[in-house]
Design an enzyme around this catalytic site. Sequence first.
Site, short mmCIF file in Angstrom:
data_model
loop_
_atom_site.label_atom_id
_atom_site.label_comp_id
_atom_site.label_asym_id
_atom_site.label_seq_id
_atom_site.Cartn_x
_atom_site.Cartn_y
_atom_site.Cartn_z
N LYS A 88 -6.69 5.39 5.06
CA LYS A 88 -6.34 5.89 3.79
C LYS A 88 -6.27 4.89 2.86
O LYS A 88 -6.46 4.92 1.58
CB LYS A 88 -5.03 6.56 4.12
CG LYS A 88 -5.01 7.80 4.94
CD LYS A 88 -3.58 8.43 5.19
CE LYS A 88 -3.04 7.69 6.16
NZ LYS A 88 -3.72 7.25 7.65
N CYS A 98 2.78 -1.08 4.19
CA CYS A 98 1.83 -2.25 4.74
C CYS A 98 1.42 -3.09 3.47
O CYS A 98 1.24 -2.70 2.43
CB CYS A 98 0.28 -1.33 5.21
SG CYS A 98 0.68 -0.52 6.62
N CYS A 146 -5.51 0.63 6.95
CA CYS A 146 -6.23 2.05 7.59
C CYS A 146 -7.07 2.70 6.51
O CYS A 146 -7.43 2.33 5.50
CB CYS A 146 -5.17 2.96 7.93
SG CYS A 146 -4.40 3.75 6.28
N CYS A 150 -0.42 6.01 2.17
CA CYS A 150 0.41 7.12 2.70
C CYS A 150 1.76 6.97 2.36
O CYS A 150 2.13 6.10 1.56
CB CYS A 150 0.42 7.08 4.29
SG CYS A 150 1.34 5.81 5.01
N CYS A 203 0.80 -1.16 0.02
CA CYS A 203 -0.12 0.00 -0.01
C CYS A 203 0.83 1.17 -0.03
O CYS A 203 1.72 1.23 0.56
CB CYS A 203 -0.88 0.00 1.11
SG CYS A 203 -2.10 1.48 1.42
#
EC number: 1.-.-.-
Length: 1017
Positions: free
Chosen positions: A91, A61, A89, A56, A53
């Site tokens: 985001k 992650c 999360c 961010c 991911c």
Amino acid sequence: MGNLTMSRRTFVKTAAITGAAAAAFGASTHTALAEETYSSVSGNDTVAVKTCCRGCGKMECGVKVIVQNGRAIRVEGDEGAFQSMGNCCTKSQSSIQAAYHPDRLHYPMKRTNPKGEEPGWQRISWDEAMQSIVDNFMDIKAKHGGEAIACQVGTSRIWCMHSESILKNMLETPNNVEAWQICKGPRHFATTMVSQFAMSWMETITRPKVYVQWGGASELSNYDDSCRTTVDVASRADVHISVDPRMANMGKEADYWQHLRPGTDGALALAWTNVIIEKKLYDELYVKKWTNAPFLVCEDMEPSGFPTVRTDGSYWDVKTALLKESDIKEGGSPYKFLVYDNNWEKLKAEGVEHEYGAFTWFNADQEGVIDETGGFWEGENYDSEKARQGREAAQDNLLPGQTQGWLPDPMPFDPAIDPALEGEFEITLKDGKTVKVKPVWEHYKARAAEYKPEVAAEITGIPASEIEAAATAYGTRIDPSTGYGNGGIQYMLAVEHFCSAIQNCSAFDNLVGITGNMDTPGGNRGPTIVPIDGDLQGFSAWAPGATTPPEEVNRKQIGIDKFPLLGWWQYWCDSHSLWDAVITGDPYPVRALWNESGNFMSQTNTTRAWEALCSLDFYVDLNLWHTPQNDTADIILPVAHWIELNSPRASQGSAGAMGATVKCVQPPAEAKYDPEIVMDLARRMNWKWTDEPGNEWPDINWQLDDSIKLLTDDELTYTTWHVENGKPTFERHGVPMAEVTPKYKTWDEYVKAFQEHGWWQAKDIEPRNWGTYRRYQTGAMRARDRVWGRLDYTAGKGIGDWKPGWFTPTMKQEIWSTVMESHHPDHPEWRLPTYTEPPHGPKDGDRIKEYPLTATTGRRIPVYFHSEHRQLPWCRELWPVPRVEINPKTAAEYGIEQGDWVWIETEWGKIREVADLYYGVKEDVINLEHTWWYPEVKDAGHGWQFSQVNQLIDHYAQDPHSGTSNLRAYQVKIYKATPENSPFNNPVPCDSTGTPIIHTSDDPRLKEWLPTYEGRE
């Protein structure tokens, strides 16, 4: 605020019934993994693609992107990703809304209106856009030189961050504006100076016994071990210490909350140091053997030294007051640093005699300029294999299947010298003068004593007893049998945002070192080392066979005259000076800008930066969106989202994970991948990327295949050292770079293995390097090149010498910084960590009368990443407006209630944010949110002027070493926004037509941002 009306479930339902599958684009690139899998599925069958991911720009992650019929429909956590524990999360989940957002850029555009106005974008072809860029850059370079073109980049999506860096070479410019200057950069700058590049990263993933969370809320977002991992680490720790001006989410669970005044972190770190020293909680062997604490300081002689290597490979001269053989003997070595040996008489009786009586030396001649004993003590006996002897680490709370790593036993001195840390000694210099010298430790001890808890209490606002208690808890080993400390310090972004950024980070680095937490389980270990080094993949970070600018180009870097250490560092120009040069032409004109994900709102005074952007002759912006900054661009280029591209990836910090960002779906319309755009520019400029005939500008497939070819079952080249009575010999082992057999021949093979295996542990991939602790003892700390750890497959470059020690001028962790001393001879106070009051803070007696409150900012927001995601409906619905946290008692004094819009003002600017009453901040402190803008505002700049916090700062308040902006701890005044004192008689910010921004969760405009699946062809 209105009611939440749009749930994740609602969106998934919408996604399932809306639109057709996204069409393929770009036959020359690897197809999306999910598309290949679809040949065997049909209907509503789905594929889960493992990937990394980038919702961010920080944490790697592991997630799964769920793809149905060529369309990504959701993102979910990968439970097999040990570094993130299945975390996904807000985001990350909202990334689907970003990828399919109706406002995504799909085509190259050029502006048709004057700058400062609505741009009037007009669609153009890629060929027209790229040729216009080349023509304008070449014209400006011909008129003003390559230095008149600047590059800008944001945070760590590596495909844009390092694609931009190669442009410096291509354009022959030393000028690059980096978010790095205020985000992790000061930590990396300081640790490179005093220990090793990015040793600020902490191995929280091995769950230290004492978890120190300093200046951040990583339980919410960002940093290498964040969110679920942070919560797990804090929950399992015997002791959790939170250092923060505000009560963070995990702070309320902490055993100790060090509730300091904003900007006083350095004083608190030195107070902890004082407690550690006075209570003798430091690791004596480490301090004596692996730091320069026992090196002797002679204040009665002219500093002298030797040439050593900069981060870019060029040379600079060390000038130091540390006593060397060349200071006491004509023709002596300037690399041999003297120490006083407490054991000299005992050793002499045993037949071991030092050349200089009670004084012995360490030879820091790491390149063998004068003799071969560089890296070793006088008469030392050392063997690399003995240095590795030890046991498996024994951290209590690792996840099942997580590798412990190999822990070498601490290696005592051989012969058994005992370098003195305390005392004063006489020695005769080569000119016949007798002088008194003291160990660095004495000076360090005296500096720390200036900030003993009683003194630090007055500075920080924390009671002295609480300072002492927290420092003692950190320094007292819970299990002494481990042979190492309780854990490192996870010091985060906040400590960098002051004029004391570099000194703060140096103080933390030293504190971690002296407590025995450098490169130990749960300690500070630096960036993960693996062969693919996903943070530095070849195709986006460097160009094999390409030319690099001559050294004189780097000497032209803007800001180097004001900040001499930038000439040593060389990884960014000073952003403040760059914007000034655009406006004033001093020291020379800067007329063009190339920007990949950079953001003028992140540092410097925003108003000044905006003026500069509007003054450029030519500006190119690569982006997913129309943003405040690219409203000033001449050409904008559409780029791929993270679910639409391939990239190798390893943990940027100490989590020790290796995997990949995997292309799950095709990018929309004509959006392209950053490295492909940069490669096209190189081809059009005839700047050869490789020296391979017929493949001077390789395509993305070749580049991806190239990026993983050093991942092998062979053992990569390493060196062992055997030193007997000070005489070293070495032996090479392993397979040379150019002869390794790649484990995977192609990127597709690597991705297939990743889908089957999941994230790999770097400890298993490189057992001699990342899989081993105390690498300063085994030589693995110097196994790769001195900064990036990059391996060059073709030339075998990037291999270090494998000598024990660090990549500093003294080869020791430097408590006394020779880099700082050499570049700032007129500031002796900077040679050791020190503390400086924030400018414009509460100690500024004249200002505090008008500006009585101290502002801090930069906290983590669960749904946003700095300026990102303001147009994603899930995120904006949950957090529609910027909030200013105010203590309820303070709010009552100003007649402010929960939900009121509030004016915040300094002499440099004023903004509006919404009051959020919170007892977690002190009565004289407010906490502002940063980098706010309003995508719904169509005026030029998208309303950045309304709430962007850096309008409030002094453009010229900077760290004297790195140039970092002073972004926090300045005085402000506040007052309630009313119809009478607000434009359009509306406390809510409005655009030029008087239309308010989105400020409630039920604003119907949010639905206009729901995903669309049309128009991607």
